[in-house]
Design an enzyme around this catalytic site. Structure first.
Site, PDB file in Angstrom:
ATOM      1  CE  LYS A 168      -4.062  -1.803   2.417  1.00  0.00           C
ATOM      2  NZ  LYS A 168      -4.984  -1.522   3.518  1.00  0.00           N
TER       3      LYS A 168
ATOM      4  CG  ASP B 257      -8.010   0.507   3.728  1.00  0.00           C
ATOM      5  OD1 ASP B 257      -8.632  -0.473   3.298  1.00  0.00           O
ATOM      6  OD2 ASP B 257      -6.766   0.542   3.805  1.00  0.00           O
TER       7      ASP B 257
ATOM      8  N   GLY C 223      -4.423   3.568  17.042  1.00  0.00           N
ATOM      9  CA  GLY C 223      -3.692   3.240  15.808  1.00  0.00           C
ATOM     10  C   GLY C 223      -3.526   4.443  14.907  1.00  0.00           C
ATOM     11  CB  ALA C 224      -1.179   6.865  14.314  1.00  0.00           C
ATOM     12  N   GLY C 225      -1.358   3.959  12.075  1.00  0.00           N
ATOM     13  CA  GLY C 225      -0.728   3.366  10.886  1.00  0.00           C
ATOM     14  C   GLY C 225      -1.595   3.654   9.660  1.00  0.00           C
ATOM     15  N   GLY C 226      -1.446   2.834   8.620  1.00  0.00           N
ATOM     16  CA  GLY C 226      -2.192   3.068   7.384  1.00  0.00           C
ATOM     17  C   GLY C 226      -3.702   3.033   7.598  1.00  0.00           C
ATOM     18  CB  ALA C 227      -5.987   0.458   8.929  1.00  0.00           C
TER      19      ALA C 227
ATOM     20  N   GLY D 249     -15.034  -6.259  12.173  1.00  0.00           N
ATOM     21  CA  GLY D 249     -14.113  -5.752  11.153  1.00  0.00           C
ATOM     22  C   GLY D 249     -14.540  -6.013   9.716  1.00  0.00           C
TER      23      GLY D 249
HETATM   24  N1  LIG Z   1     -11.237  -4.687   7.841  1.00  0.00           N
HETATM   25  C1  LIG Z   1     -10.599  -4.235   6.779  1.00  0.00           C
HETATM   26  O1  LIG Z   1     -11.161  -4.063   5.669  1.00  0.00           O
HETATM   27  C2  LIG Z   1      -9.140  -3.836   6.905  1.00  0.00           C
HETATM   28  C3  LIG Z   1      -8.570  -2.982   5.957  1.00  0.00           C
HETATM   29  C4  LIG Z   1      -7.222  -2.597   6.110  1.00  0.00           C
HETATM   30  C5  LIG Z   1      -6.488  -3.097   7.187  1.00  0.00           C
HETATM   31  N2  LIG Z   1      -7.089  -3.936   8.091  1.00  0.00           N
HETATM   32  C6  LIG Z   1      -6.327  -4.445   9.232  1.00  0.00           C
HETATM   33  O2  LIG Z   1      -5.743  -3.346   9.885  1.00  0.00           O
HETATM   34  C7  LIG Z   1      -4.557  -3.764  10.542  1.00  0.00           C
HETATM   35  C8  LIG Z   1      -3.542  -2.636  10.507  1.00  0.00           C
HETATM   36  O3  LIG Z   1      -3.163  -2.389   9.165  1.00  0.00           O
HETATM   37  P1  LIG Z   1      -2.272  -1.147   8.786  1.00  0.00           P
HETATM   38  O4  LIG Z   1      -2.160  -1.143   7.310  1.00  0.00           O
HETATM   39  O5  LIG Z   1      -2.759   0.072   9.494  1.00  0.00           O
HETATM   40  O6  LIG Z   1      -0.848  -1.571   9.434  1.00  0.00           O
HETATM   41  P2  LIG Z   1       0.338  -0.570   9.858  1.00  0.00           P
HETATM   42  O7  LIG Z   1       0.376   0.629   8.992  1.00  0.00           O
HETATM   43  O8  LIG Z   1       1.539  -1.454   9.972  1.00  0.00           O
HETATM   44  O9  LIG Z   1      -0.074  -0.073  11.350  1.00  0.00           O
HETATM   45  C9  LIG Z   1      -0.139  -0.987  12.425  1.00  0.00           C
HETATM   46  C10 LIG Z   1      -0.713  -0.279  13.642  1.00  0.00           C
HETATM   47  O10 LIG Z   1      -0.817  -1.220  14.729  1.00  0.00           O
HETATM   48  C11 LIG Z   1      -0.002  -0.777  15.813  1.00  0.00           C
HETATM   49  N3  LIG Z   1       0.649  -1.915  16.473  1.00  0.00           N
HETATM   50  C12 LIG Z   1       1.185  -2.996  15.874  1.00  0.00           C
HETATM   51  N4  LIG Z   1       1.696  -3.841  16.808  1.00  0.00           N
HETATM   52  C13 LIG Z   1       1.476  -3.257  18.012  1.00  0.00           C
HETATM   53  C14 LIG Z   1       1.774  -3.628  19.352  1.00  0.00           C
HETATM   54  N5  LIG Z   1       2.397  -4.782  19.654  1.00  0.00           N
HETATM   55  N6  LIG Z   1       1.363  -2.803  20.344  1.00  0.00           N
HETATM   56  C15 LIG Z   1       0.729  -1.633  20.060  1.00  0.00           C
HETATM   57  N7  LIG Z   1       0.426  -1.231  18.822  1.00  0.00           N
HETATM   58  C16 LIG Z   1       0.795  -2.027  17.802  1.00  0.00           C
HETATM   59  C17 LIG Z   1       1.024   0.143  15.188  1.00  0.00           C
HETATM   60  O11 LIG Z   1       1.557   1.002  16.179  1.00  0.00           O
HETATM   61  P3  LIG Z   1       3.036   1.655  15.982  1.00  0.00           P
HETATM   62  O12 LIG Z   1       2.847   2.829  15.055  1.00  0.00           O
HETATM   63  O13 LIG Z   1       3.422   2.032  17.358  1.00  0.00           O
HETATM   64  O14 LIG Z   1       3.913   0.585  15.380  1.00  0.00           O
HETATM   65  C18 LIG Z   1       0.146   0.868  14.148  1.00  0.00           C
HETATM   66  O15 LIG Z   1      -0.699   1.823  14.756  1.00  0.00           O
HETATM   67  C19 LIG Z   1      -4.097  -5.017   9.803  1.00  0.00           C
HETATM   68  O16 LIG Z   1      -4.049  -6.056  10.750  1.00  0.00           O
HETATM   69  C20 LIG Z   1      -5.171  -5.324   8.783  1.00  0.00           C
HETATM   70  O17 LIG Z   1      -5.561  -6.667   8.822  1.00  0.00           O
HETATM   71  C21 LIG Z   1      -8.399  -4.301   7.974  1.00  0.00           C
END
Ligand SMILES: NC(=O)c1ccc[n+]([C@@H]2O[C@H](COP(=O)([O-])OP(=O)(O)OC[C@H]3O[C@@H](n4cnc5c(N)ncnc54)[C@H](OP(=O)(O)O)[C@@H]3O)[C@@H](O)[C@H]2O)c1
Length: 272
Positions: A73, A110, A134-138, A246
């Site tokens: 992404k 998303d 959460g402040a990652g991509g999603a 979700g």
């Molecule tokens: N339902 C849907 O349609 C849909 C769509 C997109 C994504 N998702 C789900 O969303 C999730 C996140 O995706 P993303 O693209 O946002 O990933 P990402 O950009 O890698 O962000 C991951 C997020 O989770 C946090 N995190 C990960 N491990 C952690 C831990 N041990 N303790 C505390 N915080 C933690 C990260 O915090 P830090 O910044 O501190 O690392 C960050 O906020 C994925 O699991 C995916 O399956 C679902």
């Protein structure tokens, strides 16, 4: 299934790993239900091959576009010729339209999918105070979409607090009137509480927030799809909260993604 012929249009989903993707059967069922001669196929593409594969896809005249998911992404914006506002704001692309002249337009659905999923289940985010873990991509995509949908206030909490501060600064530039705050694990005082982290995928993950502070008046929304009932959802139910799973975030995106790839929306470089 409709037979694939020389006239069939095709779409793809690019991911690594690929085995878990849920989108192809949903898009294919949608196309079939609408009588559209189009098919989506999964493509297992590693990060190091992404640019080469994307360049090749530009040259396929019967190709409409693709979905980009983990880990592609954030690499996709640099490989596109044009981006929607959402993709620019978050710095990520999860859907790409190939225009008839081989240009690639990247979008990010998303956040729109999350908001559409809430609304399809009777939850209106306009006017709500929202807490997002959460402040990652999603998390970022959801924050921008909720701001656009009229949320009254957003509190962002993230393990890496600097990442949350950066997201708040980006939100403030686009939505200067929005009430924005950096949060900790206590989500009390918010009508809608969202897990936008990847916590909950694994059985031994900690909770993304302090569930003991949840109140029955709160709605707790999840973005994790597997397992369908996360530890946070179970804890929120035990506290008397309404829980939103979700899966609707994905299922609500299906029609939006198909329309984007087929150029049926103005933002995808197609007819208005
Ligand atoms: N339902 C849907 O349609 C849909 C769509 C997109 C994504 N998702 C789900 O969303 C999730 C996140 O995706 P993303 O693209 O946002 O990933 P990402 O950009 O890698 O962000 C991951 C997020 O989770 C946090 N995190 C990960 N491990 C952690 C831990 N041990 N303790 C505390 N915080 C933690 C990260 O915090 P830090 O910044 O501190 O690392 C960050 O906020 C994925 O699991 C995916 O399956 C679902």
């Amino acid at each position: 299934m409709t037979p694939i012929t020389g006239r069939t249009r095709f779409m793809a989903i690019l991911a690594d790993p690929i085995h878990h993707v849920m989108t192809p059967p949903l898009i294919n069922a949608l196309c079939q239900g609408r009588g559209q001669d189009a098919v989506m196929v999964p493509m297992h593409v590693r990060a190091e091959a992404l640019a080469q594969v994307v360049q090749g896809l530009r040259g396929i005249e019967s190709f409409d576009g693709f979905i980009a998911t983990v880990p592609h992404k954030t690499a996709m914006p640099a490989l596109c010729d044009a981006l929607t506002d959402e993709a620019v704001q978050v710095g990520a692309v999860n859907v790409v339209r190939r225009t008839p002249d081989g240009r690639l337009v990247g979008g990010l659905l998303d956040g729109k999918g999350f908001v559409a999923g809430l609304r399809e289940h009777g939850i209106e985010p306009a006017g709500l105070r929202v807490y997002i873990a959460g402040a990652g991509g999603a998390g970022s995509a959801i924050a921008f979409a909720l701001a656009t949908a009229g949320a009254k206030a957003l509190t962002i909490a993230n393990r890496n607090a600097e990442r949350a501060r950066e997201l708040i600064a980006r939100l403030a530039r686009v939505h200067p009137a929005l009430d924005l705050a950096l949060g900790g694990p206590d989500a009390s005082g918010h009508g809608l509480v969202v897990n936008g982290t990847s916590l909950g995928l694994r059985p031994d993950d900690p909770l993304p927030l302090d569930a003991s502070r949840l109140h029955p008046s709160q709605i707790v929304a999840e973005i994790i799809m597997q397992p369908p009932e996360t530890a946070l959802m179970a804890a929120a139910r035990a506290r008397g909260c309404r829980v939103h799973p979700g899966l609707p975030m994905l299922t609500s995106q299906i029609a939006l993604m198909a329309a984007f790839m087929r150029g049926e929306t103005a933002e995808a470089g197609g007819p208005p």
